[in-house]
Design an enzyme around this catalytic site. Sequence first.
Site, PDB file in Angstrom:
ATOM      1  N   ARG A 107      12.757  -0.041  14.330  1.00  0.00           N
ATOM      2  CA  ARG A 107      12.762   0.917  13.223  1.00  0.00           C
ATOM      3  C   ARG A 107      13.678   2.130  13.437  1.00  0.00           C
ATOM      4  O   ARG A 107      14.391   2.506  12.500  1.00  0.00           O
ATOM      5  CB  ARG A 107      11.334   1.371  12.878  1.00  0.00           C
ATOM      6  N   GLU A 149      -1.763  -5.735  -1.626  1.00  0.00           N
ATOM      7  CA  GLU A 149      -1.083  -6.313  -0.452  1.00  0.00           C
ATOM      8  C   GLU A 149      -0.663  -5.241   0.547  1.00  0.00           C
ATOM      9  O   GLU A 149       0.508  -5.119   0.880  1.00  0.00           O
ATOM     10  CB  GLU A 149       0.175  -7.075  -0.914  1.00  0.00           C
ATOM     11  N   PRO A 150      -1.603  -4.429   1.025  1.00  0.00           N
ATOM     12  CA  PRO A 150      -1.212  -3.354   1.943  1.00  0.00           C
ATOM     13  C   PRO A 150      -0.867  -3.882   3.326  1.00  0.00           C
ATOM     14  O   PRO A 150      -1.485  -4.830   3.812  1.00  0.00           O
ATOM     15  CB  PRO A 150      -2.473  -2.490   2.009  1.00  0.00           C
ATOM     16  N   GLY A 151       0.124  -3.287   3.954  1.00  0.00           N
ATOM     17  CA  GLY A 151       0.472  -3.627   5.332  1.00  0.00           C
ATOM     18  C   GLY A 151       0.462  -2.376   6.181  1.00  0.00           C
ATOM     19  O   GLY A 151      -0.485  -2.077   6.914  1.00  0.00           O
ATOM     20  N   ARG A 152       1.521  -1.581   6.003  1.00  0.00           N
ATOM     21  CA  ARG A 152       1.726  -0.397   6.831  1.00  0.00           C
ATOM     22  C   ARG A 152       0.527   0.553   6.870  1.00  0.00           C
ATOM     23  O   ARG A 152       0.155   1.047   7.932  1.00  0.00           O
ATOM     24  CB  ARG A 152       2.938   0.364   6.292  1.00  0.00           C
ATOM     25  N   GLY A 173       0.803  -1.217   0.000  1.00  0.00           N
ATOM     26  CA  GLY A 173       0.000   0.000   0.000  1.00  0.00           C
ATOM     27  C   GLY A 173       0.834   1.263   0.000  1.00  0.00           C
ATOM     28  O   GLY A 173       2.043   1.225  -0.210  1.00  0.00           O
ATOM     29  N   TYR A 205      16.391   1.990  10.506  1.00  0.00           N
ATOM     30  CA  TYR A 205      16.174   2.909   9.385  1.00  0.00           C
ATOM     31  C   TYR A 205      16.397   4.367   9.769  1.00  0.00           C
ATOM     32  O   TYR A 205      16.181   5.254   8.949  1.00  0.00           O
ATOM     33  CB  TYR A 205      14.731   2.824   8.872  1.00  0.00           C
ATOM     34  N   CYS A 262      22.710  -2.634  25.460  1.00  0.00           N
ATOM     35  CA  CYS A 262      24.110  -2.203  25.431  1.00  0.00           C
ATOM     36  C   CYS A 262      24.577  -1.915  24.010  1.00  0.00           C
ATOM     37  O   CYS A 262      25.447  -2.625  23.479  1.00  0.00           O
ATOM     38  CB  CYS A 262      24.974  -3.261  26.083  1.00  0.00           C
ATOM     39  N   GLU A 263      23.986  -0.942  23.365  1.00  0.00           N
ATOM     40  CA  GLU A 263      24.381  -0.494  22.035  1.00  0.00           C
ATOM     41  C   GLU A 263      24.064   0.992  21.956  1.00  0.00           C
ATOM     42  O   GLU A 263      22.974   1.406  22.374  1.00  0.00           O
ATOM     43  CB  GLU A 263      23.542  -1.168  20.935  1.00  0.00           C
TER      44      GLU A 263
HETATM   45  C1  LIG Z   1       6.275  -5.902   2.681  1.00  0.00           C
HETATM   46  C2  LIG Z   1       5.439  -6.259   1.510  1.00  0.00           C
HETATM   47  C3  LIG Z   1       4.165  -5.707   1.353  1.00  0.00           C
HETATM   48  C4  LIG Z   1       3.577  -4.679   2.299  1.00  0.00           C
HETATM   49  O1  LIG Z   1       4.127  -3.414   2.122  1.00  0.00           O
HETATM   50  P1  LIG Z   1       3.528  -2.142   2.915  1.00  0.00           P
HETATM   51  O2  LIG Z   1       4.386  -1.022   2.540  1.00  0.00           O
HETATM   52  O3  LIG Z   1       3.579  -2.464   4.359  1.00  0.00           O
HETATM   53  O4  LIG Z   1       2.140  -1.949   2.446  1.00  0.00           O
HETATM   54  C5  LIG Z   1       3.407  -6.127   0.283  1.00  0.00           C
HETATM   55  N1  LIG Z   1       3.877  -7.046  -0.593  1.00  0.00           N
HETATM   56  C6  LIG Z   1       5.097  -7.600  -0.471  1.00  0.00           C
HETATM   57  C7  LIG Z   1       5.549  -8.597  -1.452  1.00  0.00           C
HETATM   58  C8  LIG Z   1       5.920  -7.226   0.577  1.00  0.00           C
HETATM   59  O5  LIG Z   1       7.141  -7.759   0.684  1.00  0.00           O
END
Ligand SMILES: *Cc1c(COP(=O)(O)O)cnc(C)c1O
Length: 423
Positions: A316, A273-276, A239, A320, A346-347
Amino acid sequence: MHHFHYLNNELYCEEIPVRDIARAVGTPFYLYSEATLTRHFQAFDSGFAGMDHLTCFAVKACSNIAVLNLFSGLGGGADIVSGGELFRALRAGVPPQRIIYSGVGKTAAEMREALEAGILMFNVESPQELDRLQAVASGLGVEAPVAFRVNPDVDPQTHAYISTGLAKNKFGIPVEDALREYVRARSMSNIAIRGVSCHIGSQLTRIDPFIEALGKLKKFISLLEERDIRITCLDLGGGVGITYADEQPPHPHDYARAIQKELNSMQCRLILEPGRVIVGNAGVLVTEVLYTKVNTGEDQEKRFVIVDAAMNDLTRPSLYGAYHEIRPVVDSGAPPQLVDIVGPICETGDFMARDRLLPRVSQGELLAIMSSGAYGFTMSSNYNSRPRAAEVLVSGGTFHVIRSRETYADLVRGEVIPVREEP
Ligand SMILES: *Cc1c(COP(=O)(O)O)cnc(C)c1O
């Protein structure tokens, strides 16, 4: 928009004071808002309402089975990248026909598990992977539904570590080579070509890289059609980004509209395939201030706030250099101070924030590390033999511990001191 808000200077998650949850479960813990998870899933999914589509939540962003079960109940599927994530998705009740399997390094055993479960599609990322999948599917006497993950060589303009759609990244098959692989796949007895897939990166704050990639995919799909290879699924990957500090990512509906426009009259089922974007702002990490101290050097004074959450809990910032807003759970209105907020590990890289203006806090106060729902708990580890944090889900006026805090016994589970023969 999320359901973490202040009432009388006190942070609430939905209808519950965060302080009450901390008292009950201890710190540190991840806290998710069900109303926010639901709202964000629906905000994303509804953008594509007019199209044949399936929203497969990227499990690696937040893989607790309670969260996966919630999205499944909203009609979502799962995008998995390992056998372990397959296990979680099935355990959570995600129908196999809504599971997509991505990733560059699937093992034969993982392929077998996914074929036996009857998942929707494998996103194949190399010629050798295709050969192995054919062999495994043939051994089981089944057909493996596949898409190839095409690498469109598009710059997503995001952090180098989460940029995946450039030729120099390890992901996918270059567009130039993909045609050959489709032709090869067509002749394989146990491979069924279903689609084309692409995922160019994470935390994208602009729409144009997506559209540029989609343009390249469309051209590629017409090349396939010239060879009489028809696909029924188009998987556009992850996403859009979210706001951690001052980013201005597109609204999911604008993203959906732009894609719809570019797809035009193309007849295929869209997979996302949204995650974040769904979980990122739906979770926070709650931590307690252990100590404050001032280290005085020759020409400067440095103030530290030492908290009980560390880089093993939220990686994170260290990994990053990511920014997370940090808020006091009870806002005392104290004047701000410039501080580093650091963990017990300890870093020197163990920090949650550096040179941050934070209202003066003292020992025992609680802080909320905002926007920690995505790639928070899932990236946590046991480094420094720290038990992993609890996860809590709030639903209106109630909360559920959806993963209990690890114990010391969990830390050594599976470890064995070898019995040695006396010399
Ligand atoms: C990590 C990943 C996602 C999700 O990405 P977001 O930025 O979190 O939406 C979707 N597809 C694949 C193949 C991934 O590796």
